[in-house]
Design a protein around this motif. Structure first.
Motif, short mmCIF file in Angstrom:
data_model
loop_
_atom_site.label_atom_id
_atom_site.label_comp_id
_atom_site.label_asym_id
_atom_site.label_seq_id
_atom_site.Cartn_x
_atom_site.Cartn_y
_atom_site.Cartn_z
N ARG A 1 -50.70 2.53 -18.02
CA ARG A 1 -50.76 2.55 -19.59
C ARG A 1 -52.60 1.89 -20.08
NH1 ARG A 1 -46.70 1.98 -22.89
NH2 ARG A 1 -44.88 0.45 -21.60
N GLY A 2 -53.06 3.46 -20.31
CA GLY A 2 -54.68 3.83 -20.10
C GLY A 2 -54.93 3.80 -21.85
N MET B 1 -53.82 -8.60 -22.46
CA MET B 1 -54.47 -7.41 -23.86
C MET B 1 -55.79 -8.66 -24.26
SD MET B 1 -51.30 -5.44 -24.48
CE MET B 1 -50.17 -6.18 -25.30
N VAL B 2 -56.83 -7.55 -24.76
CA VAL B 2 -57.77 -7.95 -25.24
C VAL B 2 -57.49 -7.97 -27.00
CG1 VAL B 2 -59.61 -7.03 -23.33
CG2 VAL B 2 -58.85 -5.63 -25.47
N GLU C 1 -60.19 -0.99 -19.29
CA GLU C 1 -59.01 -0.89 -17.92
C GLU C 1 -57.64 -0.26 -18.23
OE1 GLU C 1 -60.65 0.02 -15.06
OE2 GLU C 1 -62.61 -0.52 -16.05
N PRO C 2 -56.68 0.19 -17.29
CA PRO C 2 -55.69 0.63 -17.22
C PRO C 2 -55.10 -0.67 -17.09
CG PRO C 2 -56.64 2.84 -16.68
CD PRO C 2 -57.78 1.68 -16.50
N ARG D 1 -52.25 3.44 -9.19
CA ARG D 1 -53.74 3.99 -9.80
C ARG D 1 -54.56 5.29 -9.63
NH1 ARG D 1 -54.93 -0.71 -12.71
NH2 ARG D 1 -54.51 -2.65 -11.85
N ALA D 2 -54.10 5.21 -8.32
CA ALA D 2 -54.46 6.90 -7.87
C ALA D 2 -53.75 7.54 -8.31
CB ALA D 2 -54.40 7.09 -6.42
#
Length: 317
Positions: A103-104, A126-127, A138-139, A180-181
């Motif tokens: 998740r982005g 999660m912030v 960051e994702p 991630r890639a």
């Protein structure tokens, strides 16, 4: 109403077995190849809806095929050929029992959890101070279990995956790296089309040689959520809903009509007119995501077309 394919009953040469998922039906050929048929079934809230959506299988199959081609330089995948618009043929793999969700942005399930004051999902913090559809710093990777038919996928942390031995640590590090890639590449491709790749899920398997490969679908509207980039920030600043390219519009319609896949709830009636609009939305998704015109395949007899194409392909191998 247009012809759709909602169930298949093929008997291909050297067929060993068939597995029926929510949307795809997978035929095992000689314990060597898999023939994956993307049906026109539509699933939401882990429930398969009663009517098919014209061209949906073709759309998903062609988007997934295209993205497999566009990412094979960074992550190996299972795909060998697409002998029919709705069919992919690939290497037989043993799937990992987890789906790698990345998740982005704070959307969908993550935003629903956040609204319940939860600040951790799948063991990932999660912030504070985010609102729905804001970008994460960051994702984050939030895996789910790969449920058996009829069961719901469930959130699971990396720690639980490793402690329960669902995936070895060595393999899991590869899954995370690949996830991630792929998300990075998907984000770049989406941006070139004026889209934001919000979140997505990937599935991986191991070939007979022990190679970890990407399987199933990738960056389709069923497995991913996209926003239109134009006006994104403006809508966020005003607290407006984002313009989405995903099947979220179907989920919203179901919720509005009193259905969330919970026990005792009735699936609302999907009129032919509504199904036609869903089909049109899927075509719009295709054209926006791939940046090319959608060419409708002949659907006068889809089962016959698929059987003929697959049998011819297998006969020529």
């Amino acid at each position: 109403m247009s012809n759709t394919i909602t169930t298949t009953d093929f008997n291909f040469p050297n067929q060993k077995s068939v597995y029926r998922g929510k949307v795809r039906e997978v035929y095992n050929i000689n314990d060597d190849l898999l023939v994956m048929v993307a049906t026109d079934r539509l699933s939401a809230f882990d429930v398969v809806l009663p009517k098919g959506i014209p061209y949906k299988g073709q759309i998903l199959n062609q988007i997934a095929t295209k993205f497999m081609e566009l990412t094979q330089d960074i992550v190996p995948n299972w795909l060998i050929a697409t002998p029919d618009p709705s069919v992919a043929v690939g290497h037989l793999c043993t799937p990992f029992k987890v789906e790698m969700v990345i998740r982005g942005y704070l959307s969908g399930h993550a935003s629903r959890e956040y609204a319940l004051e939860k600040r951790e999902i799948c063991g990932v913090k999660m912030v504070e101070g985010l609102k729905e559809n804001d970008k994460f710093p960051e994702p984050i990777i939030t895996p789910t279990t790969k449920a058996d038919n009829g069961e719901h996928d469930a959130d699971i942390s990396r720690e639980a995956i490793l402690s329960k031995g669902i995936v070895t640590e060595e393999d899991y590090l590869v899954l995370e790296k690949y996830t991630r890639a792929l998300f990075q590449r998907g984000t770049e491709i989406a941006a070139s089309r004026g889209l934001i790749l919000v979140d997505t899920k990937y599935e991986f398997g191991k070939t007979k040689d022990g190679v970890i490969v990407l399987i199933d679908e990738i960056h389709t509207p069923d497995s991913s959520r996209y926003f239109y980039a134009e006006g994104y920030q403006e809508r966020q600043d005003k607290g407006e809903e984002q313009k989405q390219l995903s099947k979220e519009f179907v989920r919203r319609w179901l919720i509005e009509n009193g259905f969330q896949g919970l026990e005792g709830q009735q699936i609302p009636n999907m009129t032919d007119e509504y199904i036609e609009t869903v089909s049109e939305r899927y075509i719009e998704l295709y054209e926006n995501i791939l940046g090319e015109k959608f060419v409708k395949a002949d659907i006068s007899n889809i089962n016959e077309r698929i059987e003929k194409n697959v049998v011819a392909y297998l006969g020529n191998r």
